[in-house]
Structure formats: C-alpha cells, structure tokens
Motif scaffolding. Sequence first.
Motif, PDB file in Angstrom:
ATOM      1  N   PHE A 488       0.890  -1.248   0.153  1.00  0.00           N
ATOM      2  CA  PHE A 488       0.111  -0.092   0.061  1.00  0.00           C
ATOM      3  C   PHE A 488       0.662   1.182  -0.009  1.00  0.00           C
ATOM      4  CE2 PHE A 488      -3.126   2.876   2.397  1.00  0.00           C
ATOM      5  CZ  PHE A 488      -3.798   3.127   1.216  1.00  0.00           C
ATOM      6  N   ASP A 489       0.789   1.946  -1.172  1.00  0.00           N
ATOM      7  CA  ASP A 489       1.634   3.167  -1.236  1.00  0.00           C
ATOM      8  C   ASP A 489       0.853   4.522  -1.352  1.00  0.00           C
ATOM      9  OD1 ASP A 489       3.712   1.314  -1.919  1.00  0.00           O
ATOM     10  OD2 ASP A 489       3.618   1.616  -3.923  1.00  0.00           O
ATOM     11  N   ASN A 490       1.493   5.443  -0.714  1.00  0.00           N
ATOM     12  CA  ASN A 490       0.818   7.021  -0.496  1.00  0.00           C
ATOM     13  C   ASN A 490       1.928   7.787  -0.998  1.00  0.00           C
ATOM     14  OD1 ASN A 490      -2.260   6.753   0.215  1.00  0.00           O
ATOM     15  ND2 ASN A 490      -1.073   5.189   1.524  1.00  0.00           N
ATOM     16  N   LEU A 491       1.891   8.565  -2.254  1.00  0.00           N
ATOM     17  CA  LEU A 491       3.189   9.406  -2.578  1.00  0.00           C
ATOM     18  C   LEU A 491       2.496  10.661  -2.980  1.00  0.00           C
ATOM     19  CD1 LEU A 491       4.405   6.931  -4.994  1.00  0.00           C
ATOM     20  CD2 LEU A 491       4.967   6.875  -2.838  1.00  0.00           C
ATOM     21  N   LEU A 492       3.378  11.725  -2.646  1.00  0.00           N
ATOM     22  CA  LEU A 492       3.099  12.955  -2.979  1.00  0.00           C
ATOM     23  C   LEU A 492       4.096  13.719  -3.805  1.00  0.00           C
ATOM     24  CD1 LEU A 492       0.657  14.919  -2.396  1.00  0.00           C
ATOM     25  CD2 LEU A 492       1.917  15.948  -0.462  1.00  0.00           C
ATOM     26  N   THR A 493       3.839  14.050  -5.009  1.00  0.00           N
ATOM     27  CA  THR A 493       4.910  14.359  -5.903  1.00  0.00           C
ATOM     28  C   THR A 493       4.756  15.963  -6.175  1.00  0.00           C
ATOM     29  OG1 THR A 493       5.164  12.348  -6.935  1.00  0.00           O
ATOM     30  CG2 THR A 493       6.172  14.247  -8.140  1.00  0.00           C
ATOM     31  N   PHE A 494       5.696  16.678  -6.064  1.00  0.00           N
ATOM     32  CA  PHE A 494       5.824  18.223  -6.185  1.00  0.00           C
ATOM     33  C   PHE A 494       6.724  18.393  -7.400  1.00  0.00           C
ATOM     34  CE2 PHE A 494       8.303  22.139  -5.589  1.00  0.00           C
ATOM     35  CZ  PHE A 494       7.247  23.251  -5.594  1.00  0.00           C
ATOM     36  N   ASN A 495       6.433  19.137  -8.503  1.00  0.00           N
ATOM     37  CA  ASN A 495       7.070  19.316  -9.617  1.00  0.00           C
ATOM     38  C   ASN A 495       7.190  20.535  -9.998  1.00  0.00           C
ATOM     39  OD1 ASN A 495       8.189  19.172 -12.197  1.00  0.00           O
ATOM     40  ND2 ASN A 495       7.624  17.087 -12.390  1.00  0.00           N
ATOM     41  N   LYS A 496       8.075  21.494 -10.182  1.00  0.00           N
ATOM     42  CA  LYS A 496       8.118  22.792 -10.684  1.00  0.00           C
ATOM     43  C   LYS A 496       9.256  23.382 -11.390  1.00  0.00           C
ATOM     44  CE  LYS A 496       5.441  26.718  -9.473  1.00  0.00           C
ATOM     45  NZ  LYS A 496       3.863  26.752  -9.767  1.00  0.00           N
ATOM     46  N   GLN A 497       8.940  24.109 -12.229  1.00  0.00           N
ATOM     47  CA  GLN A 497       9.881  24.723 -13.201  1.00  0.00           C
ATOM     48  C   GLN A 497       9.983  26.181 -13.166  1.00  0.00           C
ATOM     49  OE1 GLN A 497      11.816  22.925 -15.855  1.00  0.00           O
ATOM     50  NE2 GLN A 497      13.166  24.756 -15.850  1.00  0.00           N
ATOM     51  N   ILE A 498      11.205  26.795 -12.333  1.00  0.00           N
ATOM     52  CA  ILE A 498      11.198  28.180 -12.522  1.00  0.00           C
ATOM     53  C   ILE A 498      12.503  28.476 -13.112  1.00  0.00           C
ATOM     54  CG2 ILE A 498      11.411  30.146 -10.682  1.00  0.00           C
ATOM     55  CD1 ILE A 498       9.966  28.107  -8.499  1.00  0.00           C
ATOM     56  N   ASP A 499      12.102  29.375 -14.160  1.00  0.00           N
ATOM     57  CA  ASP A 499      13.255  29.677 -15.005  1.00  0.00           C
ATOM     58  C   ASP A 499      14.191  28.637 -15.422  1.00  0.00           C
ATOM     59  OD1 ASP A 499      14.742  31.626 -16.260  1.00  0.00           O
ATOM     60  OD2 ASP A 499      16.161  32.410 -14.591  1.00  0.00           O
ATOM     61  N   LYS A 500      15.435  28.616 -14.922  1.00  0.00           N
ATOM     62  CA  LYS A 500      16.297  27.576 -15.184  1.00  0.00           C
ATOM     63  C   LYS A 500      16.281  26.463 -14.203  1.00  0.00           C
ATOM     64  CE  LYS A 500      19.585  30.823 -17.690  1.00  0.00           C
ATOM     65  NZ  LYS A 500      21.028  31.052 -17.923  1.00  0.00           N
ATOM     66  N   HIS A 501      15.775  26.624 -13.162  1.00  0.00           N
ATOM     67  CA  HIS A 501      15.674  25.599 -12.174  1.00  0.00           C
ATOM     68  C   HIS A 501      14.406  24.700 -12.129  1.00  0.00           C
ATOM     69  CE1 HIS A 501      18.469  28.100 -10.102  1.00  0.00           C
ATOM     70  NE2 HIS A 501      17.790  29.068 -10.518  1.00  0.00           N
ATOM     71  N   SER A 502      14.773  23.516 -12.329  1.00  0.00           N
ATOM     72  CA  SER A 502      13.675  22.245 -12.240  1.00  0.00           C
ATOM     73  C   SER A 502      13.750  21.378 -11.058  1.00  0.00           C
ATOM     74  CB  SER A 502      13.880  21.354 -13.516  1.00  0.00           C
ATOM     75  OG  SER A 502      12.721  20.374 -13.527  1.00  0.00           O
ATOM     76  N   LEU A 503      12.686  21.286 -10.296  1.00  0.00           N
ATOM     77  CA  LEU A 503      12.709  20.588  -8.963  1.00  0.00           C
ATOM     78  C   LEU A 503      11.576  19.542  -8.765  1.00  0.00           C
ATOM     79  CD1 LEU A 503      14.101  20.465  -6.176  1.00  0.00           C
ATOM     80  CD2 LEU A 503      12.449  22.207  -5.122  1.00  0.00           C
ATOM     81  N   THR A 504      11.870  18.387  -8.485  1.00  0.00           N
ATOM     82  CA  THR A 504      10.926  17.630  -8.430  1.00  0.00           C
ATOM     83  C   THR A 504      10.920  16.952  -6.928  1.00  0.00           C
ATOM     84  OG1 THR A 504      10.515  17.181 -10.522  1.00  0.00           O
ATOM     85  CG2 THR A 504       9.847  15.227  -9.225  1.00  0.00           C
ATOM     86  N   VAL A 505      10.110  16.896  -6.189  1.00  0.00           N
ATOM     87  CA  VAL A 505      10.123  16.253  -4.754  1.00  0.00           C
ATOM     88  C   VAL A 505       9.022  15.058  -4.620  1.00  0.00           C
ATOM     89  CG1 VAL A 505       9.999  16.701  -2.300  1.00  0.00           C
ATOM     90  CG2 VAL A 505      11.159  18.495  -3.774  1.00  0.00           C
ATOM     91  N   LEU A 506       9.693  13.957  -4.206  1.00  0.00           N
ATOM     92  CA  LEU A 506       8.741  12.829  -3.971  1.00  0.00           C
ATOM     93  C   LEU A 506       8.813  12.517  -2.388  1.00  0.00           C
ATOM     94  CD1 LEU A 506       7.007  10.283  -4.741  1.00  0.00           C
ATOM     95  CD2 LEU A 506       9.336   9.064  -5.124  1.00  0.00           C
ATOM     96  N   VAL A 507       7.535  12.459  -1.756  1.00  0.00           N
ATOM     97  CA  VAL A 507       7.746  11.939  -0.439  1.00  0.00           C
ATOM     98  C   VAL A 507       6.549  10.975  -0.187  1.00  0.00           C
ATOM     99  CG1 VAL A 507       8.594  14.098   0.763  1.00  0.00           C
ATOM    100  CG2 VAL A 507       6.212  13.766   0.414  1.00  0.00           C
TER     101      VAL A 507
END
Length: 1008
Positions: A488-507
């Motif tokens: 049983f998995d519960n995942l939250l993914t944050f994905n944001k592109q700001i100018d030259k910065h790309s960030l993906t966070v998974l918890v």
Amino acid sequence: MRHFSDKRKTVATTLLALLLFLQVFATYAQTATIRVTGNVTEKSTNAGLPGVTVQVKGTTLGTTTDGAGTYTIQAASDAILIFSSIGYTSQEVAVGNRTSIDVALADDNKTLNEVVVVGYGTQRRADVTGATVTIKGDELVKQPVLTATQALQGKAAGVQIISSGQPGSSPVVRVRGTGTALAGTAALFVVDGVLTDDISNINTADITNVDVLKDASATAIYGARGANGVVIITTKRGASGKMTVNYSGNAGFRLPANLVTMANATEYANYVSTASGNLVTAGPTSTDWYGQILRTGFQQNHGLSISGGTDKSTYFLSAGYFTDQGIVIDNIYKRFSIRANQDFTFNKVVRAGFSASYANGNNQIANLNTAYNNAYRAAPIIASKDANGKYGNTSVYQNVGNSVLDIEKNNNLAIDNRLLGSAYLEIKPVSWLTYRTNLGGDFVNLNSRVYNYQFNNDTTTFITPGGNQRNPNSNLSVGNTKTFHWTFDNLLTFNKQIDKHSLTVLVGTTAEQYTLTSVTAFRKDVPAAQNLWYIGTGNANTSTNDGTGDKYTRNSYLSRINYNYNDKYLLTATLRADGSSRFPSQNRWGYFPSVGAGWLISNESFMQSQHIFDLLKLRGSWGRVGNDRIPSDSYTVTVQPNLAYPFGGGVATPGSAITQIKDPNLKWETTEEFDLGLEFSALKGRLTGEVNYYDKKARDLLINVKVPSVAGDADGVVLTNAASIRNQGLEVTLNWRGRISNDLTYRIGGNATLNSNSVIGLNGGQPILDGGIGANQQYTTRTDNGQPVGSFYVLQVLGVFQNDADVNSYKNPAGQVIQPSAAPGDFKYQDTNGDGKIDDNDRVFAGSYQPKAYFGLNLGLTYKSLDFSVDVYGNVGNQVYNGKRAFRQNVLDNVEKTMAYNRWTSANGSQTEPGANSGNLPASTYFIESGSFARINNATLGYKLPQRLTDKIHLSNLRVFATAQNILTLKKYSGFTSELVGNPTSQGIELNAYPTTQTFAIGLNAGF
C-alpha cells in the motif's frame, strides 16, 4: 418492345464504355509519375545532409541524397515522400503535383527526452543520475521463453542471467555480482507497482519495457529490498482511438544443447574389467541411458490482445497460452494467463486505473534427483525396458536404479493459481502537485501432489528379479501452500519549473505484509488408479500430517529530490526508512540514503560548436541499501518439544530442549556502493554508449559463528552478522546503428562486465564449508577471507603415478612416503602443508563459479521487408565442478567415453586421467573444469509484409519469422551445462542439472 430493348442496350453499352474510360483514366492518373527534386538540410545549421533516405510511402521506391543533400525521385502526384536519416526526426511530405520539395530535418532528441521508469516514478533519461538500463519489450518477445528475464540474457551490462532448461523454472538474476552468503540473493521485481520475487506468471508479449536499476543510488528508494538490484516491469496500456487486435505466437521443438557421451557396452566392459580385476563381458545390449530419458520436446506460445479507448477511458486486454514439453520424458509445463489493464480520466484533476493478471501453471515435474545421476552411473549392458514393458534391473548388477523406472513410477504434479494486481487513484489539484495512492496484491495458491507407484523387485516389474530397487507400498503426498503479499503506497509529488531551475520532490509511505500457510499430508497404500489419488483412499494407520507458516511486515517512509539547473547540472538525493518485523525491536529500523550528481557536458556553451557528441553526461553516486531476506524466526529462540532423553538405566523420558542458539541482536545486511559513469551519444545518434565503474561493499552479512555448546543439544553455531563481501567492477556498453543504402540498415551492440568478488571480512565467523557430494566428498567449497563466495577448496592433483618407483619416490622433506598405499595409475596429490600425508589440511583454493567477466553481443540487419538479428552471450574466468564424475561410488559404475579412452595405462602414461578405478575419489582439481563459454543465444529471421499488401487483406501489420535458440555453444566444460543455479556458497556444481536446450520455432505477429 424490340426498339425499346435495343435502346436500353445502347444506353447500357454507353454507360459501360464510360465506366471503362473512367477506370482507365483513374488508373492512368494513379500510375502517372512526375519528377521531384529537392534539397535536404539540417535544421539547426542549414547545411546539406548526405545519405538521407527519400522513399515513396507504401512502396519500395526510393533514393538517397548526395553529398550536398540533393535528391531526385519519380513519384505519383498523390504520393507521400518519407525523409529519414539516423539521428534525425523523420518527416512525411505530400507531393501534391509539386516538382520541387525542400526539407529541413531536426535532430532526433530521443536520447535526451526518452522517459525511463525509476522507483516510484519516471524521469527523462538525461536527468537520471543512477545506473539504469532499459530493454524494450519488442526485443524480448522475439525469443520463445517462459519469462522476460530469460530473454534479458546478454542484453544489459552488469546483469548476469543464469537460466535452466527445466520447464517452468525461473532464471537467477545477479546484478553486479553476489553480495551475500546466506541471505536471499534474488533481485526484486516490481510489476506495475507491485513488489514480487517472481515473474513467471507474466506473459512476455504483455511487457512494454524492462528497466533494471543497478546501483545503490537508483535502488535506495526501495531500501531493504534493493540490495540485489531492482527489475521494473511495465506492462502495456491502452491508447485512445479505434480498437486494435494483435496476435503473437510461435511453435517449435526443443533438443538437448549438449550431451555427455557415455561409454558403450564394449568400452564399459573393458574399463570395469580393468578396474575390478574381474572379467566383465559385453552382451548384445548397449543402452544409452540418457537417450532413454531424453526426447525432443514440443513448445508453443500464443498471445492475443485487444486495446483501445477514448479520451476518458483506455483498456488493454490479453490472453496467453504457453506449453513447454521439456526434453525429459514425463515432463511438461503449461501456463494460461489473462490480463486486464484499464485507465480512467474523470477530469483534469482525477485519474484512476487498475492492472490485474491471472495465471494458471500446471507443471508435471520429472524425477531428476535420482534419475539423472542413475543415468550417468547405470551399466550400459543392462536394457532399460523390454517389449513387454518390464524394466532392466540395474540394481541386480550394481547399486544404481533404473532411470526410466525412476521417472515413470513417480508422478509429481504442481498446480499454481496466481492473481497479481494493483489499483491506483491519482489526484492533481494543481499542475505542480500530484497525489497518488496505489494498492497492490499478489496471491498464490499452490497445490502439489506426488504419487509413487508400488513395485517389487520381482518378475512382474523387472526382466530379472532381485536387486534393491523397489517400493513395497505405494504412497501419496499432497500439499497446499498459500501466500499473500500486499503493498500500500501513498505518494506526494511536487514538480516545479522556475526559470532555469527544475525541482521534483517525492515523499510518501509504503506498507506491506506477507503471509504464508502450508499444510502437507502423507499416506501409504493409495490405489494406482489416478482418479483415486486422494489421502482418504490410503491406509489411515500410515498417515502423517504437517504444517507451517510465516508472516512478516514492513513499514517504510521514503523521500527523493531531483534537481536540474539549466539542463546542465543534476542532483538526486533519496532517503528511505524501513521497519521490518524480521528483526528484533532494537534493530528493527534501517535508514538507507543515497545521493547522485550529474553533469550534462554536451549542454555547455563550449560544446555548441562541436558536431560529434549529441549527449555527453558524467555522473557519480553513492548510496546504501539493505537486505532483510532471512527467516522470520532467525532471532527468536525456540524450544522443540517431544524429544526423548535417556536418563539412568537407559529409560527415555520425553521432554523439550533448545536445539538452536540464536542471536537476539540480528540486524540488517547493508550494501554500500559508489558508482561513476559516463554516458554519450555521438554522430547524430549513430553511436551510443556508457561506461560504469562501481565499488560495492556488503557488510553485516549473516554467517554462522561457532560458540560453546552450553544449552541443551545446541549444535554450537549461531547465525549472526559477521561477514563482508566486496564486488568491484567495470561495465562497458557500445551500440552503433548505420545505413548502407536506402534499403539496407544495420545495428551492432555489445556490452561487457568485469567483476571481482571477494569475502573481505569474516570478523570471527567460521568459513562456510558447502557443496557436499556423496559420502567421500563431504564438502567441495569454502567461503573464506580473501576469496570469492563459494570458492572450490580441494586437493591439488600433481599428475598420475606411472609406476611403483614413482610412488615410493614421492616423499616429504623428512623422507616419508606421502602416498604409500597408492598404485600406478592413481592420482598424485599435493602435500600442501608438508606433513607427509594427504588429508583435508592439504586442500587449496581452486577458483570459483563467480565469473571474472560476462558479455553480450547483439547484431541486427534490415533489408527492405526482411529483418535478421543475432544475440551472443557468454562469460569467462569461472570454474565448474563436475559433480557427476565425483559421485561415482562403485567399481561397476559407468564412465564417460573420454574417460574410457583417455585413462592412464602403462602404455600411454597419461598425466591427466587416472587409470581405471572404482570411483570414490577425494575432492580435487581433477573435477574442476573451465566454465567459460560463448553461445549464439538467439537468431531470428523475419519478413514483414509491405503495408500495401496488408491493407489488401485488412491487416494493420503482418510479420512471419523463424527463430532458433542456443544454436552453437563454444565451451571447454565436458558436462551438460556450465550454467548452474544454486546457493551462493555451493553454486557451480553440476550433479542433477537440467540440460540447456536448443529451440527451433516459427512464429507469426499480426495486427487487425
């Protein structure tokens, strides 16, 4: 009326003439061609592109551009031209009566933008900082095999696949060497999000791609399950559009790939007469015992799938049927499987779907445990069977059973039903945030039944009565094992592109539970009629029952950060915390971090003026992963009841005792790994490759340590964390694809892995002795410091004594004759410790089954509608122990033909083969042979019907092919196979191994 009739005929004739004219005009309009010229340039530089293929769609008409990028072609005015070149995105352009068409082709950035599957998500290939490899399902389905892992052999650097020819068996997957001694070594499989240890239920035709995660940075997201590598299986999904139907199938036959030739009756009689000193006469019978139990087996594999959908719902449904008759008599495996994958898009925010598969496996298992060894030892002067169905009585002549009877008088059936599935819900309230919950389950119900027929050593069963091969009472064993594993998995993914910065966070969090229950029952005197094979029909006074079970749980918290700056600098960091019930409470939690960094050198400004590399990426990573694959009661001291203990007067009193000593402080096996890699794509994608170096250390490994026997009847050893193993290696992968002409393209690829395996610390633990063979060779391997896991530990053969003087002159420094009881023709063994005698203290390390290198070579050729591919696989630097030879225990046992011909005699003076002997030789280097081999793993020739023809028969595609597996093996090993499965500490001993097989099949792929 006649006038009216004539008028009607005139009108009809006029209309017919008009229709014929229109048909001729239409035909002329279709076939009339015009001359089209033009120039093809590279979009980014506007330079002319030579060697671009220009083809009329649906035909074989085509040309290529010259050195300046210009072309000329004849095409119909309504034709479509296809412009294609390796490294560039293809274009289709309608002629439309134009005589001049210029085209600019853009770079094909598939290498950069290809999406690959990683743990709990996907990434662009260019953004991955761990060591991963992807193999497309289209490559795997070409081979007639049970599981996709068998078809993986030789296709991925760092991945060793050890496969058996036995129907229904799953191959062993080793990722970057053996990293444990006593705990589980199997790789983790993840099928559509469900964690499992076996994929034999998955139809290969249902697989889209296989992604192998190799280093700790890539596998750390799986924490306690990632130590042995992770293999992610993604099955096919539907796509919106009209329904499509696809069929894929093949059928053919299997043969033993390598046979061991035994001595015939005359050769046998000569050998045994010399060895025993008694004359043995060869009669009219000369039985090839392997020939009696082996056959040509039939195999077939069929799959049918339906897919389609709308923008709201898509589906993929499939059914498959697989049969492998096997090359051993009375051996057959059948599998029926069905799959349903469906996805729903409710709106822009909510998506859901499920994957479900069911498989039924029916395995009629041949009794090889005794039959194979008996076939090696049985005298060829005894017939296997006569015309009346009576068996030759080998046990009258020697202490060996009839192999045919061993198989035919034992019926072993295993039927498993397996349901594997998952369901997900995905909510995306805003474009940069996604919540996903996934519930998966794997349920297996296995029923086993073993019936042994009653037979006596009289004339009702045997040609000649007597001997010791008999079963006075029929007996039946039945068992039922049920396992259920849910996640049983519960995942939250944050994905944001700001100018030259790309960030993906998974918890997220993940929980799982595994339960097992098993019951068995046994009775004698069950009737021989198969419809009466039930426990209740047997003798109740002979009944025994047993049962066992297991249960463990895991709870985990995971997180991952992926950061990309300006498509140049990459960072990945993960942390997973795992809690496992398999460890005591004080050591229950383990923490598994990793970090990876990457540099896309090809995107730097100083690289823009070069035209060699399309992609150049340097990456490095470090991480830790765990292994909790130990018995659930490994740390719990248990008391065994109902034991008899004699007190004064010899009276046995029932009681209980502690029979094992256990370590209450067991903890995780932990693997720490450093990886450095370079990936590149060059010359417009024609050349791609990757180089990896890894250093992988597994510590706190489980091993037995001797302790004083202080409690009850304990055996004086305790399982504890007291060893370390290191694997260091280098992986190289290179692929080239090119075009010789507009009709002829080719590809060539290769990979090689160098790996060094060694035990680097037992920390007080005792070396593991394993690999016992018969009564005279109690162990053949030793796992010890400074040596690979499961190294062979045997006496060193120096040669063969030629005469009595040779025996008497072999002395130690003190003048003692070292082998005084030896005779001419006996082996001369090394007195390693110089004590004047030969015993276990003289053993030496003599290599291991761990290969120093393994490799794969893949070739492909396409000419018009024909395609041809060849895959080669092999390994070098490992050793194999010929356990069949070592198991000879009687002077009347048969020998291999080479032993009969090459044996020592006073005339030939052989130094490598002893004289005729009775067997029972000690473990020595004589039984160790090279395990290196190179094999043509698969060759396939296919023909794809041109589109214009498939359209006429209302098919979307049609391809026929012929395929062959294991066509040729170059090897030094004299036995059946040098590919041997087994535990790490005893692997590489061929005793009852199922031979590898050759397969020849024809097949068909069709789409509707």
